[in-house]
Design an enzyme around this catalytic site. Sequence first.
Site, short mmCIF file in Angstrom:
data_model
loop_
_atom_site.label_atom_id
_atom_site.label_comp_id
_atom_site.label_asym_id
_atom_site.label_seq_id
_atom_site.Cartn_x
_atom_site.Cartn_y
_atom_site.Cartn_z
N ASP A 14 -2.23 2.22 -6.42
CA ASP A 14 -3.57 2.78 -6.14
C ASP A 14 -4.01 3.89 -7.28
O ASP A 14 -3.35 5.02 -7.09
CB ASP A 14 -3.96 3.38 -4.99
CG ASP A 14 -5.26 3.78 -4.56
OD1 ASP A 14 -6.10 3.05 -4.86
OD2 ASP A 14 -5.36 4.91 -4.19
N THR A 20 -10.76 2.35 -9.05
CA THR A 20 -10.39 3.76 -9.65
C THR A 20 -9.65 3.45 -11.01
O THR A 20 -9.90 3.99 -12.21
CB THR A 20 -9.51 4.62 -8.77
OG1 THR A 20 -8.25 3.90 -8.30
CG2 THR A 20 -10.26 5.05 -7.61
N THR A 21 -8.84 2.59 -10.99
CA THR A 21 -7.82 2.14 -12.14
C THR A 21 -8.76 1.63 -13.19
O THR A 21 -8.75 2.02 -14.38
CB THR A 21 -6.88 1.03 -11.99
OG1 THR A 21 -6.04 1.74 -10.66
CG2 THR A 21 -5.92 1.01 -13.13
N ASP A 45 -9.06 0.99 0.70
CA ASP A 45 -10.07 0.47 -0.35
C ASP A 45 -10.84 -0.80 0.09
O ASP A 45 -11.68 -1.01 -0.12
CB ASP A 45 -8.94 -0.15 -1.32
CG ASP A 45 -8.33 0.84 -2.30
OD1 ASP A 45 -8.95 1.96 -1.97
OD2 ASP A 45 -7.49 0.56 -3.12
#
Length: 542
Positions: A66, A99-100, A389
């Site tokens: 994550d 997010t990545t 998520d």
Amino acid sequence: MAQLGGGNQPILIFPEGTDRLLGRDAQRVNITAGKLLAETVRTTLGPKGMDKMLVDSLGDIVVTNDGVTILKEMDIEHPAAKMLVEVAKTQEDEVGDGTTTAVIIAGELLKKAEGLLDQDIHPTVVANGYRQAAEKAQELLNLISFDADDRDTLMKVAMTAMTGKGSEAAREPLAELVVDAVRQVEEDGEVDTDNINIQRISGESVNESMIVNGVVVDKSRTDPGMPKQIEDAKIALVKYPIEVKDLETDAKISLTDPAQMQAFIENEEQMIKDMVDKIIASGANVLFCQKGIDDLAQHYLTRNGIYAIRRVKKSDMNRIEKATGAKVVTNLDDLKPEDLGEAGLVYEKKIFDEVLTFIEDCRDPKAVSLILRGSTKHVAEEIERAVEDAIGVVASTVEDKKVVAGGGAPEIAISKGLKEYADTISGREQLAVAAFAEALEIVPKTLAENAGLDSIDALVDLRAAHEKSFYIGLDVFAGDVVDMYQAGVVEPQRVKKQAIQSAAEATEMILRIDDVIATKGTGAAPDMEGMGGMPGGMPPMM
């Protein structure tokens, strides 16, 4: 330290030991910091992304892929890199996933900007071009989105978010739990994810996870003599402590004979008994108190068959309020029968090594709980992150009712549209828009690389396929380009919208910096000694 003036007499305007980078040197160092941060999380992207093991100074271990968790756990020092961490945190707060993606897009935008700066294009021109491209990208994103919020689409969105994470083996049953939870707490088209409480418990497999149609509180009864189970519960929520409050000022009480002492003690006992009597008079048989409950009060509550819990977290009080219809009271004098909440069953249960209180069979609860199981602590933690998520993306889909295909399809479609848009722009901004378009291709390129595929072949195939349909993305399992919508790989529009917007804005801010002044000894300044003349130089980040 900086100095002005001529001759032999320098004029100091910064404290001794201040580091300063100017112009191209400052830009180069900041860009390199951003690129390095993006490279750190890049290998975690996609269904075949790998995990990172993070070990802190105390030896605690976190194993995750994550993006935001990795960046939060890393001890990042460089100020420009910290700005990209904020991109990930914002993405997490707004959507819960992607997010990545946001960080690697920002890193690639910085990389492309470096090439433009090397061509003597002014940073302001690059920043303006990026802003134009980001605005156009949002328009293009609306064109390739489609409306959907049916259960089937929500299931696909949830499973897409959990693919490639620790929960993938049980993603379908977990997706069922997530969709049911989000739909239960939805109110007027909006979803407050705080009303979904997650209890993570080690032991058993992930398949043993379940949803509770009510609230689970990670506390036991205050006294083992209290009933272990209450049917047809009438629930009181009290903020006020059920104990005699200490005096806020220093005071001395002089007692001249034992009778006065006895009267003093009896008076305190009577005050506590009166508090309990008010709770009993309201008709409550279950009490949740945000503050403490005195031992004597526990005795009276037990004698009257009331199930009581003390020091309940404020967030749990809010969820119980939402689930049962109870009203939180701050003064016991105000506690009336109409303030009580209702639940079919309140009981205590031990699962593995956790003792929990379950509030079930609520009429129309707008707060629910998920109990997630995992064979070990680290497995359970990663499953929780994946489920969080999934909750975020399902909530976004319910609120916006807009989704896009996954597998890098939106990035390729937007990139194609931006390249066509760039040809309509005059001036050097055209080069920045074209660079922005190329930067977006980092997402499908990374998906291919992480799956062990040839990234160049994958990009060529995707570009060709997008002449016919903008749903075409990369299936990393089959190693081919397919219609991602038919394959069931869909994501909320908000994930892409937020990722592109925040990455572009952070990049623009970094590009506008041409002077870095860092004071040593504050703990905030990176070590920049010698960085000015080092091509590709990079201050330590960790």
